[in-house]
Enzyme design. Structure first.
Site, mmCIF file in Angstrom:
data_model
loop_
_atom_site.group_PDB
_atom_site.id
_atom_site.type_symbol
_atom_site.label_atom_id
_atom_site.label_comp_id
_atom_site.label_asym_id
_atom_site.label_seq_id
_atom_site.Cartn_x
_atom_site.Cartn_y
_atom_site.Cartn_z
ATOM 1 N N ASP A 98 1.026 -1.146 -0.027
ATOM 2 C CA ASP A 98 0.089 -0.015 -0.114
ATOM 3 C C ASP A 98 0.911 1.117 -0.223
ATOM 4 O O ASP A 98 1.747 1.255 0.753
ATOM 5 C CB ASP A 98 -0.780 0.188 1.376
ATOM 6 C CG ASP A 98 -2.379 0.668 1.075
ATOM 7 O OD1 ASP A 98 -2.277 1.540 0.504
ATOM 8 O OD2 ASP A 98 -3.249 0.039 1.425
ATOM 9 N N ASP A 199 -3.216 4.743 -2.164
ATOM 10 C CA ASP A 199 -4.094 5.331 -1.274
ATOM 11 C C ASP A 199 -4.748 6.524 -1.902
ATOM 12 O O ASP A 199 -3.780 7.470 -2.167
ATOM 13 C CB ASP A 199 -3.596 5.333 -0.163
ATOM 14 C CG ASP A 199 -4.521 5.670 1.192
ATOM 15 O OD1 ASP A 199 -5.708 5.046 1.283
ATOM 16 O OD2 ASP A 199 -4.442 6.731 1.550
ATOM 17 N N GLU A 254 -6.898 3.830 -5.732
ATOM 18 C CA GLU A 254 -7.979 4.241 -5.204
ATOM 19 C C GLU A 254 -8.620 5.515 -5.655
ATOM 20 O O GLU A 254 -7.997 6.512 -5.486
ATOM 21 C CB GLU A 254 -7.959 4.102 -3.644
ATOM 22 C CG GLU A 254 -9.318 4.070 -2.951
ATOM 23 C CD GLU A 254 -8.826 4.516 -1.411
ATOM 24 O OE1 GLU A 254 -10.017 4.271 -0.691
ATOM 25 O OE2 GLU A 254 -7.906 5.204 -0.977
ATOM 26 N N HIS A 327 -11.356 -2.634 4.011
ATOM 27 C CA HIS A 327 -11.410 -2.210 5.175
ATOM 28 C C HIS A 327 -11.961 -0.882 5.463
ATOM 29 O O HIS A 327 -11.882 -0.323 6.687
ATOM 30 C CB HIS A 327 -9.722 -2.046 5.756
ATOM 31 C CG HIS A 327 -9.328 -0.993 4.784
ATOM 32 N ND1 HIS A 327 -8.809 -1.159 3.572
ATOM 33 C CD2 HIS A 327 -8.641 0.387 5.218
ATOM 34 C CE1 HIS A 327 -8.341 -0.094 2.899
ATOM 35 N NE2 HIS A 327 -7.988 0.687 4.031
ATOM 36 N N ASP A 328 -12.399 -0.321 4.495
ATOM 37 C CA ASP A 328 -13.259 0.881 4.484
ATOM 38 C C ASP A 328 -14.737 0.577 4.397
ATOM 39 O O ASP A 328 -15.419 1.552 4.755
ATOM 40 C CB ASP A 328 -12.805 2.065 3.686
ATOM 41 C CG ASP A 328 -11.246 2.401 3.906
ATOM 42 O OD1 ASP A 328 -10.841 2.469 4.986
ATOM 43 O OD2 ASP A 328 -10.839 2.753 2.566
HETATM 44 C C1 NOJ Z 1 -8.267 5.437 2.239
HETATM 45 C C2 NOJ Z 1 -7.784 4.226 2.865
HETATM 46 O O1 NOJ Z 1 -8.415 3.123 2.269
HETATM 47 C C3 NOJ Z 1 -8.452 4.503 4.368
HETATM 48 O O2 NOJ Z 1 -8.518 3.466 5.205
HETATM 49 C C4 NOJ Z 1 -7.879 5.650 4.976
HETATM 50 O O3 NOJ Z 1 -8.440 6.190 6.172
HETATM 51 C C5 NOJ Z 1 -7.798 6.871 3.904
HETATM 52 N N1 NOJ Z 1 -7.403 6.406 2.653
HETATM 53 C C6 NOJ Z 1 -6.786 7.898 4.332
HETATM 54 O O4 NOJ Z 1 -5.317 7.301 4.153
#
Ligand code: NOJ
Length: 557
Positions: A98, A199, A254, A327-328
């Protein structure tokens, strides 16, 4: 279409903090991952995307990095990393790391320097502005609540943080920053990493002048930094400096807010930027006015329209990523399936969809055993900064409705997927011998990997079969996509085709029996059953589909 390993791969995401604790401190670690590689090998995945494991004060569980070349103490050492990577490669599993470079931690030496004085050599590594009319420089809102600006008394200026105030945004306009990023990428690539997940990759380029955003409920200002003016230029530069040196490297960006048009630039077959991007449309359908914690029910045709659009419109020009959880995001079975009566059937149905679409599928840890959302009684049980800040702002400061927010958190909050991995039915689900950093989901006694490995009808073995079939049937990977009965509120029907070989998929998204009519042309042409989550015969007929039934058939034109 050009063949690439990463188009044919199935990728497993590990959130290291919650995967496996090897030393009893309650926090997952790299040795824990190494211990479980045979489990991943058994499942049959081709690569692991590993969420951040770098040095970090953990304001956002590692997405706030204070040393891009160091390992987080709780997770282990560089030797542990090397061993983990070696053991992955031994098993034919590639490693995607990542890369979190929209922002660093405020404890990164660059920022420690940057905040010292206006003429510090690192000042321009971050985004500093004077206040306006005695307040913040503009109206942008942080993804973790409140203004995206933090005042720094040392120099009487504000710095931008699109996430927490401990995650200052790096200034991508500064070529020195970009070169630092390319050096970091080289460091990990030379250590053997096979790719990067970038990210919030769509947020690096902010519109000049940082104008105020249009007033709205959700992310005020996003139109000025999501897929911003110089973003494609930055990725072409990154490609030239880094990716072009490693022809096998895969990258996934992302990109929240990405449109099909933008995705074709990021991940186009002839655009030399990224291998693929994560689009967000299907996971934001429920948001009312773009606000994550104000939700509505979405009917199946709306969901299908988004999924099908991405299938149709990238075909032949750019590459899709496919995901239902990470994870989000909350657990997929709790969101689109039934996490009670039909948990097994509906989890299998959802992944039948994911694994029979064009693009690279991602399986988030625990999805392969049908882990569910968690129900905590108290807000204190939640650890996620996004949840905690939302509670502080909306309930504590503004006196909002606690029950409504709690319901939204239980449905969509990020901790739903961050609860420790459920390995067996021993204390803490076998995740740790200590006290887990986040409470284990109580259902671990019933839902765990050991149970799944013992049950030949488990979601695990179904997933394994889906992966195997995908590896053996190019039509599942590269085939074109055609949808039937778009308005059907219960069923999703589509056909994939590659050089005359076809894969026809029927999915019942409800807990009720539903009649299905097989489209003319396909009826009678089916040669064999590809997979099904119920006992089914090879022949495909008009019939009644059982609750959450999924079935896919091969046929030749
Ligand atoms: C996206 C990530 O997937 C998330 O977990 C994170 O809080 C934010 N970006 C900030 O890095």
């Amino acid at each position: 279409m050009k063949r690439n390993w990463w188009k044919e791969a199935v990728i497993y995401q590990i959130y290291p903090r919650s995967f496996k604790d090897s030393n009893g401190d309650g926090i997952g670690d790299l040795r824990g991952i190494t211990e479980k590689l045979d489990y991943l090998k058994e499942l049959g995945v081709d690569a692991v995307w590993l969420s951040p494991f770098y040095k970090s004060p953990n304001d956002d569980n590692g997405y706030d990095i204070s040393d891009y070349r160091g390992i987080m103490e709780e997770f282990g050492t560089m030797e542990d990393f090397d061993e983990m990577q070696r053991e992955m490669h031994k098993r034919g599993i590639r490693l995607i790391v990542d890369l979190v470079v929209n922002h660093s931690s405020d404890e990164h030496p660059w920022f420690v320097e940057s905040r010292k004085s206006r003429n510090n050599p690192y000042r321009d590594y971050y985004i500093w502005r004077d206040g306006k009319e005695g307040g913040v420089p503009n109206n942008w809102i942080s993804h973790f609540s409140g203004s995206a600006w933090e005042y720094s008394p040392e120099t009487d200026q504000y710095y931008l943080h699109l996430f927490s105030r401990k995650q200052p945004d790096l200034n991508w306009e500064n070529p020195a920053v970009r070169n630092e990023v390319y050096d970091i990428m080289d460091f990990w690539a030379e250590k053997g990493a096979d790719g990067f997940r970038l990210d919030v990759a769509g947020m690096y380029s902010k519109r000049e002048g940082l104008p105020d955003g249009a007033p709205q409920k959700g992310m005020v200002g996003a139109e000025h930094y999501q897929n911003g003016p110089r973003i494609h230029e930055f990725f072409r530069e990154m490609h030239k400096n880094v990716m072009s040196k490693y022809p096998e490297m895969m990258t996934v960006g992302e990109t929240s807010g990405v449109t099909v048009e933008e995705a074709k630039k990021y991940a186009g077959f002839d655009t030399d930027e990224l291998s693929m991007v994560f689009q967000f449309e299907h996971v934001k359908l429920e948001y009312v006015d773009g606000d994550k914690f104000t939700l509505r029910k979405v009917k199946l045709p709306e969901f299908k329209a988004v999924m099908s659009k991405w299938q149709r419109e990238l075909d032949g020009t750019a590459w899709n990523s496919l995901y239902l959880a990470n994870h989000d995001q909350p657990r997929s079975v709790s969101r689109w399936g039934d996490d009670k009566k039909y948990r097994v059937e509906s989890a299998k149905m959802l992944y039948t969809m994911l694994m029979t679409m064009q693009g690279t599928p991602y399986i988030y840890q625990g999805e392969e055993i049908g882990m569910t959302n968690v129900i905590y009684d108290s807000i204190e049980d939640y650890q996620d900064i996004q949840i905690r800040n939302a509670w502080q702002e909306r309930i504590v400061e503004k006196g909002g409705d606690p029950e409504a927010l709690m319901n939204a958190i239980r449905y969509i909050g990020r901790d739903n997927s961050r609860t420790p991995m459920q390995w067996d039915d021993t204390v803490n689900g076998g995740f740790t011998e200590g006290t887990p950093w986040l409470k284990v989901n109580e259902n671990y006694k019933k839902i765990n990997a050991a149970q799944a490995l013992e049950d030949e009808n488990s979601i695990f073995y179904y997933m394994k079969e889906l992966i195997r079939l995908r590896h053996e049937n190019e039509v599942a990977v590269y085939g074109s996509f055609q949808e039937y009965e778009k308005e059907n509120e219960a069923l999703y029907l589509y056909n994939r085709e590659l050089d005359g070989k076809n894969l026809f998929v029927v999915l019942n998204f409800t807990g009720k029996e539903q009649p299905v009519a097989i489209p003319e042309g396909i009826k009678g042409a089916v040669s064999s059953l590809y997979i099904s989550n119920y006992k089914n015969k090879d022949a495909l007929e008009d019939r009644i589909l059982r609750p959450y039934e999924a079935a896919a058939y091969l046929w030749t034109k």
